[in-house]
Write a protein that holds these residues in place. Structure first.
Motif, PDB file in Angstrom:
ATOM      1  N   VAL A   1       0.975  -1.061  -0.185  1.00 22.90           N
ATOM      2  CA  VAL A   1       0.050   0.119   0.094  1.00 22.90           C
ATOM      3  C   VAL A   1       0.771   1.324  -0.008  1.00 22.90           C
ATOM      4  O   VAL A   1       1.726   1.531   0.703  1.00 22.90           O
ATOM      5  N   GLN A   2       0.606   2.199  -0.822  1.00 22.75           N
ATOM      6  CA  GLN A   2       1.169   3.423  -0.973  1.00 22.75           C
ATOM      7  C   GLN A   2       0.410   4.489  -0.755  1.00 22.75           C
ATOM      8  O   GLN A   2      -0.680   4.316  -0.973  1.00 22.75           O
ATOM      9  N   LEU A   3       0.799   5.478   0.070  1.00 22.97           N
ATOM     10  CA  LEU A   3       0.213   6.668   0.338  1.00 22.97           C
ATOM     11  C   LEU A   3       0.573   7.838  -0.349  1.00 22.97           C
ATOM     12  O   LEU A   3       1.869   8.279   0.016  1.00 22.97           O
ATOM     13  N   GLN A   4      -0.419   8.746  -0.737  1.00 22.19           N
ATOM     14  CA  GLN A   4       0.346   9.993  -1.395  1.00 22.19           C
ATOM     15  C   GLN A   4      -0.422  11.358  -0.832  1.00 22.19           C
ATOM     16  O   GLN A   4      -1.906  11.252  -1.268  1.00 22.19           O
ATOM     17  N   ALA A   5       0.300  11.847  -0.043  1.00 23.03           N
ATOM     18  CA  ALA A   5      -0.506  13.140   0.485  1.00 23.03           C
ATOM     19  C   ALA A   5      -0.018  14.409  -0.388  1.00 23.03           C
ATOM     20  O   ALA A   5       1.053  14.425  -0.942  1.00 23.03           O
ATOM     21  N   SER A   6      -1.128  15.237  -0.191  1.00 26.29           N
ATOM     22  CA  SER A   6      -0.999  16.459  -0.890  1.00 26.29           C
ATOM     23  C   SER A   6      -1.775  17.705  -0.268  1.00 26.29           C
ATOM     24  O   SER A   6      -2.569  17.459   0.704  1.00 26.29           O
ATOM     25  N   GLY A   7      -1.648  18.897  -0.495  1.00 24.74           N
ATOM     26  CA  GLY A   7      -2.401  19.808   0.058  1.00 24.74           C
ATOM     27  C   GLY A   7      -1.673  20.857   0.926  1.00 24.74           C
ATOM     28  O   GLY A   7      -2.155  22.042   1.280  1.00 24.74           O
ATOM     29  N   ALA A  22      -4.337   9.945  -0.515  1.00 23.11           N
ATOM     30  CA  ALA A  22      -4.822   8.778  -1.461  1.00 23.11           C
ATOM     31  C   ALA A  22      -4.022   7.298  -1.142  1.00 23.11           C
ATOM     32  O   ALA A  22      -2.805   7.184  -1.232  1.00 23.11           O
ATOM     33  N   ALA A  23      -4.837   6.279  -0.933  1.00 25.53           N
ATOM     34  CA  ALA A  23      -4.194   5.030  -0.797  1.00 25.53           C
ATOM     35  C   ALA A  23      -4.270   4.285  -2.048  1.00 25.53           C
ATOM     36  O   ALA A  23      -5.452   4.031  -2.470  1.00 25.53           O
ATOM     37  N   SER A  24      -3.228   3.628  -2.324  1.00 21.19           N
ATOM     38  CA  SER A  24      -3.312   2.755  -3.471  1.00 21.19           C
ATOM     39  C   SER A  24      -2.605   1.295  -3.189  1.00 21.19           C
ATOM     40  O   SER A  24      -1.916   1.421  -2.372  1.00 21.19           O
ATOM     41  N   GLY A  25      -3.141   0.335  -3.612  1.00 21.22           N
ATOM     42  CA  GLY A  25      -2.409  -1.026  -3.653  1.00 21.22           C
ATOM     43  C   GLY A  25      -3.696  -1.755  -3.473  1.00 21.22           C
ATOM     44  O   GLY A  25      -4.864  -1.647  -3.226  1.00 21.22           O
ATOM     45  N   SER A  26      -3.490  -3.135  -3.193  1.00 22.87           N
ATOM     46  CA  SER A  26      -4.337  -4.180  -3.265  1.00 22.87           C
ATOM     47  C   SER A  26      -4.199  -5.165  -1.927  1.00 22.87           C
ATOM     48  O   SER A  26      -2.963  -4.991  -1.473  1.00 22.87           O
ATOM     49  N   GLY A  27      -5.063  -5.784  -1.783  1.00 20.89           N
ATOM     50  CA  GLY A  27      -5.034  -7.101  -0.432  1.00 20.89           C
ATOM     51  C   GLY A  27      -4.905  -6.335   0.902  1.00 20.89           C
ATOM     52  O   GLY A  27      -4.370  -6.955   1.638  1.00 20.89           O
ATOM     53  N   PHE A  28      -5.574  -5.356   0.791  1.00 18.72           N
ATOM     54  CA  PHE A  28      -5.481  -4.584   2.226  1.00 18.72           C
ATOM     55  C   PHE A  28      -6.687  -4.085   2.496  1.00 18.72           C
ATOM     56  O   PHE A  28      -7.431  -3.212   1.723  1.00 18.72           O
ATOM     57  N   MET A  74     -12.821   5.812  -3.053  1.00 14.21           N
ATOM     58  CA  MET A  74     -11.292   6.311  -3.564  1.00 14.21           C
ATOM     59  C   MET A  74     -10.272   6.112  -2.521  1.00 14.21           C
ATOM     60  O   MET A  74      -9.033   6.308  -2.897  1.00 14.21           O
ATOM     61  N   ASP A  75     -10.608   5.465  -1.577  1.00 12.83           N
ATOM     62  CA  ASP A  75      -9.548   5.187  -0.249  1.00 12.83           C
ATOM     63  C   ASP A  75      -8.707   6.423  -0.149  1.00 12.83           C
ATOM     64  O   ASP A  75      -7.705   6.486  -0.151  1.00 12.83           O
ATOM     65  N   THR A  76      -9.365   7.531   0.003  1.00  9.61           N
ATOM     66  CA  THR A  76      -8.810   8.950   0.057  1.00  9.61           C
ATOM     67  C   THR A  76      -9.368   9.588   1.749  1.00  9.61           C
ATOM     68  O   THR A  76     -10.548   9.479   1.975  1.00  9.61           O
ATOM     69  N   VAL A  77      -8.411  10.147   2.293  1.00  6.57           N
ATOM     70  CA  VAL A  77      -8.724  10.697   3.572  1.00  6.57           C
ATOM     71  C   VAL A  77      -8.488  12.266   3.287  1.00  6.57           C
ATOM     72  O   VAL A  77      -7.331  12.619   2.807  1.00  6.57           O
ATOM     73  N   ASN A 107      -0.252  -1.112   9.435  1.00 10.55           N
ATOM     74  CA  ASN A 107       0.069   0.414   9.478  1.00 10.55           C
ATOM     75  C   ASN A 107       0.967   0.904   8.298  1.00 10.55           C
ATOM     76  O   ASN A 107       1.988   0.333   8.098  1.00 10.55           O
ATOM     77  N   PHE A 108       0.211   2.043   7.622  1.00 15.79           N
ATOM     78  CA  PHE A 108       1.057   2.550   6.671  1.00 15.79           C
ATOM     79  C   PHE A 108       1.154   4.196   6.996  1.00 15.79           C
ATOM     80  O   PHE A 108      -0.028   4.728   7.226  1.00 15.79           O
ATOM     81  N   TRP A 109       2.099   4.692   6.443  1.00 17.80           N
ATOM     82  CA  TRP A 109       2.556   6.239   6.651  1.00 17.80           C
ATOM     83  C   TRP A 109       2.619   7.043   5.242  1.00 17.80           C
ATOM     84  O   TRP A 109       3.378   6.223   4.626  1.00 17.80           O
ATOM     85  N   GLY A 110       2.188   8.239   5.267  1.00 20.11           N
ATOM     86  CA  GLY A 110       2.515   8.752   4.025  1.00 20.11           C
ATOM     87  C   GLY A 110       3.734   9.310   4.220  1.00 20.11           C
ATOM     88  O   GLY A 110       4.352   9.522   5.132  1.00 20.11           O
TER      89      GLY A 110
END
Length: 119
Positions: A1-7, A22-28, A74-77, A107-110
Motif C-alpha cells: 500500500v502506498q499513500l500519497q499526501a498533498s495539499g 490517497a491510498a493505492s494498492g491491493s490486498g489490504f 477512492m480510499d482517500t482521506v 499500518n502505513f504512513w504517507g
C-alpha cells in the motif's frame, strides 16, 4: 500500500488549507485513516482520525477548526483545516490502518506534507 499526501503549503493565520491522502494498492482492508503532525522539536501527535463506520476523533487543539472526512470508494482521506494558527505549523502525515488478507494488522504512513502558518 502506498499513500500519497498533498495539499500543504504556506498560509496566513486565520486561513484554510485542505490536505488529502490517497491510498493505492491491493490486498489490504482499510479500517482507520488519520492525520498526525510533528512540529520541530516535538513528538508526532494525533490530529484527527476517522474509522470505517464514520466515527471521528480530534485532538483538543483542533476541535471546531479541523474536519476529517474520507471517500471510501477512492480510499482517500481529507483534512479540512480552517482558522489556522501559527501553532498548527508542522509536517502533517497521513496514516492508514487495517488488515492484510491473513487478517494481520498493518499500518502505513504517507510521506508528510509541510503546513506553515505565518504572516
Amino acid at each position: 500500500v502506498q499513500l500519497q499526501a498533498s495539499g500543504g503549503g504556506l498560509v496566513q493565520p486565520g486561513g484554510s488549507l485542505r490536505l488529502s491522502c490517497a491510498a493505492s494498492g491491493s490486498g489490504f482492508s482499510i479500517n482507520a485513516m488519520g492525520w498526525f503532525r510533528q512540529a520541530p522539536g516535538k513528538q508526532r501527535e494525533l490530529v484527527a482520525i476517522i474509522i470505517s463506520g464514520g466515527s471521528t476523533n480530534y485532538a483538543d487543539s483542533v476541535k471546531g477548526r479541523f474536519t476529517i472526512s474520507r471517500d471510501n470508494a477512492m480510499d482517500t482521506v481529507y483534512l479540512q483545516m480552517d482558522s489556522l494558527k501559527p501553532e498548527d505549523t508542522a509536517v502533517y502525515y497521513c496514516k492508514v490502518s487495517g488488515w492484510n488478507p491473513l487478517m494481520s494488522p498493518m499500518n502505513f504512513w504517507g510521506q508528510g506534507t509541510q503546513v506553515t502558518v505565518s504572516r
